[in-house]
Scaffold this motif. Structure first.
Motif, PDB file in Angstrom:
ATOM      1  N   LEU A  18       0.312   3.193  -7.246  1.00 40.35           N
ATOM      2  CA  LEU A  18      -0.704   3.232  -6.198  1.00 40.35           C
ATOM      3  C   LEU A  18      -0.263   4.194  -5.100  1.00 40.35           C
ATOM      4  CD1 LEU A  18      -1.591  -0.557  -5.735  1.00 40.35           C
ATOM      5  CD2 LEU A  18      -2.960   1.180  -6.881  1.00 40.35           C
ATOM      6  N   VAL A  53      -0.935   5.187  -1.521  1.00 34.78           N
ATOM      7  CA  VAL A  53      -1.651   4.685  -0.344  1.00 34.78           C
ATOM      8  C   VAL A  53      -1.153   5.305   0.961  1.00 34.78           C
ATOM      9  CG1 VAL A  53      -2.160   2.475  -1.478  1.00 34.78           C
ATOM     10  CG2 VAL A  53      -0.068   2.717  -0.123  1.00 34.78           C
ATOM     11  N   GLU A 106      -7.049   0.086   4.809  1.00 31.64           N
ATOM     12  CA  GLU A 106      -7.478   0.502   3.475  1.00 31.64           C
ATOM     13  C   GLU A 106      -6.323   0.421   2.480  1.00 31.64           C
ATOM     14  OE1 GLU A 106      -9.931   1.432   0.442  1.00 31.64           O
ATOM     15  OE2 GLU A 106     -10.474   0.911   2.500  1.00 31.64           O
ATOM     16  N   ARG A 160      -6.190  -1.860  -0.935  1.00 30.72           N
ATOM     17  CA  ARG A 160      -5.862  -1.371  -2.279  1.00 30.72           C
ATOM     18  C   ARG A 160      -4.800  -2.250  -2.945  1.00 30.72           C
ATOM     19  NH1 ARG A 160      -7.186   4.145  -2.957  1.00 30.72           N
ATOM     20  NH2 ARG A 160      -9.192   4.464  -1.910  1.00 30.72           N
TER      21      ARG A 160
END
Length: 220
Positions: free
Chosen positions: A88, A90, A97, A101
């Protein structure tokens, strides 16, 4: 656990370790399904060996027996989710946000990997006595916790997350809410007539709970 032997010798012409890694991965997947379905004591090594195309004696030779194989399955299962989480990206997102996620990843992973949920539930019934014998699981978990910590610190530094949030507490909240949805799906669904496979609904309310928990000024 001591360092495990390579499961098989590579075939001539194959890249070093390719065959061994492939067969070991297949064996662990078969064993994971067997343990998840029948529990630690109920799983049959004969069934695992037969489906994997090896002998029962090979399981004892390479893993030392039932417990060694089971611990290897647990380590592999945890490593799979932690490695997937590391994919991921991020860093460029806002703290809210980025946290969203992370929550969505956990909720969807548990829904898509019920064998993992079953294995963790079974090991909790065993009071983690087997997992405690792993020499790698604690260190392997560190990057996952650090991932969550970086998002939390970014939110705290920008003033949108509370300063008094402990990262392990936050991690536990995310894991607990996502895990419950699958681990208790049958009983909860039977009582309240709710479909636990509706990932979008679960993601929405779990994310809302988590963001309100960390927010310095929760939205009304």
């Amino acid at each position: 656990m001591s360092e495990k032997k390579a499961l098989v010798a590579p075939q001539p012409g194959s890249p070093a370790g390719t065959d061994a890694e492939r067969i070991r991965a297949a064996l662990l997947a078969i064993a994971a399904a067997e343990f998840a379905s029948h529990g630690y004591a109920g799983a049959r090594l004969e069934s695992i060996a037969a489906e994997a195309g090896i002998t029962r004696a090979m399981i004892y030779y390479y893993f030392g027996g039932r417990e060694g194989l089971y611990v290897a399955v647990l380590e592999d299962a945890y490593n799979a989710i932690w490695q997937a989480e590391q994919c991921l990206i991020v860093d460029s997102l806002s703290p809210e946000e980025a946290l969203r996620r992370l929550v969505e990843f956990r909720v969807n992973y548990y829904i898509q990997n019920p064998v993992f949920v079953a294995l963790v539930s079974i090991e909790n019934q065993q009071q983690a006595q087997h997992l405690k014998r792993s020499e790698t699981v604690t260190s392997s978990a560190a990057p996952s916790l650090a991932h969550t910590a970086s998002v939390l610190k970014k939110g705290q530094a920008s003033g949108v997350f509370r300063e008094d949030i402990n990262v392990v507490d936050l991690y536990q909240v995310i894991v607990s809410l996502g895990f419950f949805n699958v681990a208790n799906r049958h009983t909860f669904g039977a009582i309240f007539r709710r479909d636990a496979s509706d990932a979008s609904h679960v993601c929405e309310f779990v994310t809302d709970v988590v963001l309100r928990y960390v927010a310095r000024h929760p939205k009304p």
